[in-house]
Design a protein around this motif. Structure first.
Motif, short mmCIF file in Angstrom:
data_model
loop_
_atom_site.label_atom_id
_atom_site.label_comp_id
_atom_site.label_asym_id
_atom_site.label_seq_id
_atom_site.Cartn_x
_atom_site.Cartn_y
_atom_site.Cartn_z
N MET A 117 25.57 23.28 -98.72
CA MET A 117 26.40 24.36 -99.25
C MET A 117 27.29 23.81 -100.35
SD MET A 117 29.52 24.86 -96.52
CE MET A 117 30.69 23.52 -96.19
N LYS A 118 27.69 24.71 -101.25
CA LYS A 118 28.61 24.33 -102.31
C LYS A 118 30.04 24.37 -101.77
CE LYS A 118 30.38 25.84 -106.82
NZ LYS A 118 30.28 26.86 -107.90
N ALA A 119 30.83 23.39 -102.17
CA ALA A 119 32.26 23.36 -101.84
C ALA A 119 33.01 22.83 -103.04
CB ALA A 119 32.52 22.50 -100.61
N ILE A 120 34.30 23.12 -103.10
CA ILE A 120 35.17 22.60 -104.15
C ILE A 120 36.37 21.93 -103.47
CG2 ILE A 120 36.65 23.15 -106.11
CD1 ILE A 120 34.81 25.51 -106.72
N GLY A 121 36.65 20.70 -103.86
CA GLY A 121 37.76 19.98 -103.24
C GLY A 121 38.38 18.98 -104.20
N PHE A 122 39.13 18.04 -103.67
CA PHE A 122 39.75 17.01 -104.51
C PHE A 122 39.83 15.70 -103.73
CE2 PHE A 122 43.06 19.38 -102.37
CZ PHE A 122 43.92 18.41 -101.85
N LYS A 123 39.76 14.58 -104.46
CA LYS A 123 39.84 13.26 -103.84
C LYS A 123 41.22 12.64 -103.97
CE LYS A 123 34.99 11.88 -104.08
NZ LYS A 123 34.04 10.82 -104.50
N GLN A 124 42.02 13.17 -104.88
CA GLN A 124 43.41 12.72 -105.01
C GLN A 124 44.25 13.84 -105.59
OE1 GLN A 124 42.02 9.99 -108.71
NE2 GLN A 124 44.09 9.63 -108.03
N SER A 125 45.56 13.75 -105.37
CA SER A 125 46.48 14.78 -105.86
C SER A 125 46.76 14.56 -107.34
CB SER A 125 47.78 14.74 -105.06
OG SER A 125 47.56 15.11 -103.72
N LEU A 126 46.28 15.49 -108.16
CA LEU A 126 46.41 15.38 -109.61
C LEU A 126 46.99 16.67 -110.18
CD1 LEU A 126 42.87 13.90 -110.38
CD2 LEU A 126 45.04 12.65 -110.43
N PRO A 127 47.65 16.60 -111.35
CA PRO A 127 48.08 17.82 -112.03
C PRO A 127 46.87 18.72 -112.26
CG PRO A 127 49.08 15.90 -113.05
CD PRO A 127 48.06 15.38 -112.09
N ILE A 128 47.07 20.02 -112.21
CA ILE A 128 45.96 20.97 -112.26
C ILE A 128 45.18 20.88 -113.56
CG2 ILE A 128 47.28 22.91 -113.19
CD1 ILE A 128 44.49 22.97 -110.46
N ASN A 129 45.78 20.41 -114.64
CA ASN A 129 45.07 20.29 -115.91
C ASN A 129 44.14 19.07 -115.97
OD1 ASN A 129 46.12 22.61 -117.20
ND2 ASN A 129 48.02 21.53 -117.68
N GLU A 130 44.29 18.16 -115.01
CA GLU A 130 43.39 16.98 -114.98
C GLU A 130 41.98 17.42 -114.63
OE1 GLU A 130 43.92 13.68 -115.40
OE2 GLU A 130 46.06 13.80 -115.90
N GLU A 131 40.98 16.76 -115.25
CA GLU A 131 39.59 17.16 -115.07
C GLU A 131 39.18 17.16 -113.60
OE1 GLU A 131 35.06 15.85 -116.47
OE2 GLU A 131 36.84 14.90 -117.37
N GLU A 132 39.63 16.17 -112.82
CA GLU A 132 39.20 16.05 -111.43
C GLU A 132 40.25 16.54 -110.43
OE1 GLU A 132 37.54 12.24 -110.55
OE2 GLU A 132 35.71 12.71 -111.69
N SER A 133 41.13 17.43 -110.89
CA SER A 133 42.07 18.04 -109.94
C SER A 133 41.29 18.85 -108.91
CB SER A 133 43.09 18.91 -110.66
OG SER A 133 42.45 19.93 -111.42
N PHE A 134 40.14 19.38 -109.32
CA PHE A 134 39.16 19.98 -108.41
C PHE A 134 37.77 19.54 -108.84
CE2 PHE A 134 42.34 23.36 -107.29
CZ PHE A 134 42.30 23.17 -105.90
N ILE A 135 36.90 19.29 -107.88
CA ILE A 135 35.52 18.93 -108.19
C ILE A 135 34.59 19.71 -107.27
CG2 ILE A 135 35.96 16.63 -109.14
CD1 ILE A 135 35.41 15.46 -106.41
N ALA A 136 33.46 20.15 -107.81
CA ALA A 136 32.45 20.83 -107.02
C ALA A 136 31.47 19.80 -106.45
CB ALA A 136 31.70 21.85 -107.88
N PHE A 137 31.00 20.05 -105.23
CA PHE A 137 30.05 19.11 -104.60
C PHE A 137 29.24 19.84 -103.54
CE2 PHE A 137 33.83 19.15 -102.04
CZ PHE A 137 33.43 18.90 -100.73
N GLU A 138 28.21 19.20 -103.05
CA GLU A 138 27.37 19.75 -101.99
C GLU A 138 27.66 19.04 -100.68
OE1 GLU A 138 25.05 22.28 -102.01
OE2 GLU A 138 25.75 22.76 -104.05
N THR A 139 27.67 19.78 -99.58
CA THR A 139 27.90 19.20 -98.26
C THR A 139 27.14 20.01 -97.22
OG1 THR A 139 29.62 18.41 -96.73
CG2 THR A 139 30.00 20.55 -97.80
N GLU A 140 27.08 19.50 -96.00
CA GLU A 140 26.32 20.16 -94.93
C GLU A 140 27.03 21.42 -94.44
OE1 GLU A 140 23.30 19.27 -93.60
OE2 GLU A 140 23.22 17.80 -95.24
N ILE A 141 26.23 22.42 -94.07
CA ILE A 141 26.80 23.61 -93.42
C ILE A 141 27.20 23.22 -92.00
CG2 ILE A 141 26.32 25.94 -92.57
CD1 ILE A 141 24.31 26.24 -94.85
N PRO A 142 28.46 23.44 -91.60
CA PRO A 142 28.89 23.04 -90.25
C PRO A 142 28.28 23.93 -89.17
CG PRO A 142 30.63 24.27 -91.36
CD PRO A 142 29.54 24.08 -92.38
#
Length: 337
Positions: A1-26
């Motif tokens: 499934m598609k999910a959107i999350g973050f790996k570190q706390s960044l200002p919202i204008n930073e490119e990786e403030s959110f990243i899309a990725f694939e993960t298992e359906i729970p």
């Protein structure tokens, strides 16, 4: 499934403030529902957690936040009794679990309600978190009593925000309280009036504006904006044996001695308390959400939806967070998947 999350706390204008990725359906177990998410909404808690949750490290797997959501029950755990596969539901989730910024999410059935039949997906998504917060404040914290509280005054700080918008409606429709809301811009003043406030005052000149209306003190104060900045003012404005409830917290310790001589009650409200600690009355949130669904279907209250973003994308999630962080958001902002 598609999910959107973050790996570190960044200002919202930073490119990786959110990243899309694939993960298992729970997979659901116990009292969990597996929900196929159709929409979610962004609240101040979203950006506050994004800004502070991962400051001193980089996570191996992205953290998924997001709470308010509407969706369809896709599968159920073996102990589920309140819902069936195919049911349309709405909920505000659990701070301790993976959030609704994903195509599928696990949620305990005790904090889920049936989606109001008369509302669109977006309109319904605007409701759960703010409405649970407002409802719990009025009836579980203030413990509104129709026999003794008729005609008493409730002051809502930040009436045009997500929580304030629904708190005005619930207080006006379900109680006999006089409701005064604070707002400072023309559009927010008009919004508070549209929600049903008896009166609107400017929070930048709160005491004088209330005094001009012949009000020196109020019975209840509901802080939805900034307790630290309003603490001394609230302590002055609250009547003896009155009650103050806050959802905002304070970065500094509060001087509770200011309330002592008046025997004022002070309470925090966090609608996640029941799910975080699995309290004995956790299922009350299921009951409240179902009551809210009835109120919406009857037309007693209305959705507070104001802005809709179409598409579950990183760009839309960033824009919704920017709007919340601006401090100029009115009502609720929803992302349709």
């Amino acid at each position: 499934m598609k999910a959107i999350g973050f790996k570190q706390s960044l200002p919202i204008n930073e490119e990786e403030s959110f990243i899309a990725f694939e993960t298992e359906i729970p997979k659901p177990e116990g009292r969990d529902l597996l929900i196929k998410v159709q929409a979610n909404s962004v609240n101040p808690v979203d950006y506050k957690i994004r800004q502070n949750a991962v400051k001193d490290q980089v996570l191996d797997s992205p953290k998924i936040i997001g709470w308010d959501a509407v969706g369809i029950v896709e599968a159920v755990g073996e102990e589920v009794s309140l819902f069936n596969v195919g049911d349309a539901v709405f909920y505000a989730g659990d701070l301790t679990r993976s959030g609704s910024n994903a195509e599928y999410q696990l949620v305990d059935e005790r904090i889920v309600g049936r989606k109001p039949r008369n509302l669109s997906i977006a309109e319904a998504t605007a409701i759960p978190l703010t409405s649970l917060t407002a409802y719990e404040t009025i009836f579980d914290r203030f413990k509104y009593n129709p026999a003794t509280d008729k005609g008493r005054i409730l002051l809502i700080l930040a009436g045009a925000g997500g929580v304030g918008s629904i708190a005005i409606q619930l207080a006006k429709k379900l109680t006999d309280l006089t409701v005064i809301a604070t707002a400072s811009r023309k559009e927010t003043v008009e919004w508070c009036k549209q929600m049903g406030a008896d009166s609107v005052v400017n929070h930048y000149d709160l005491k004088d504006e209330l005094a001009a209306k012949g009000i020196e003190q109020v019975d209840f104060i509901f802080d939805c904006v900034d307790l630290k900045s309003y603490w001394e003012t609230a302590a002055e404005l609250i009547k003896p044996q009155g009650h103050i409830v806050s959802i905002t917290g304070s970065s500094d310790p509060l001087n509770l001695n200011l309330l002592k001589n008046k025997s004022v009650t002070f309470s925090w409200e966090l609608m996640y308390t029941r799910s975080m600690y699995e309290t004995a009355d956790m299922q009350r949130q299921h009951n409240i959400l179902n009551h809210l669904a009835e109120l919406l279907e009857e037309g007693t209250i209305q959705s507070t939806l104001t802005t809709t973003f179409n598409g579950f994308t990183v760009a839309n999630l960033k824009e919704a967070h920017k709007l919340q962080e601006s401090g100029k958001s009115i009502g609720k902002n929803v992302i349709l998947f």
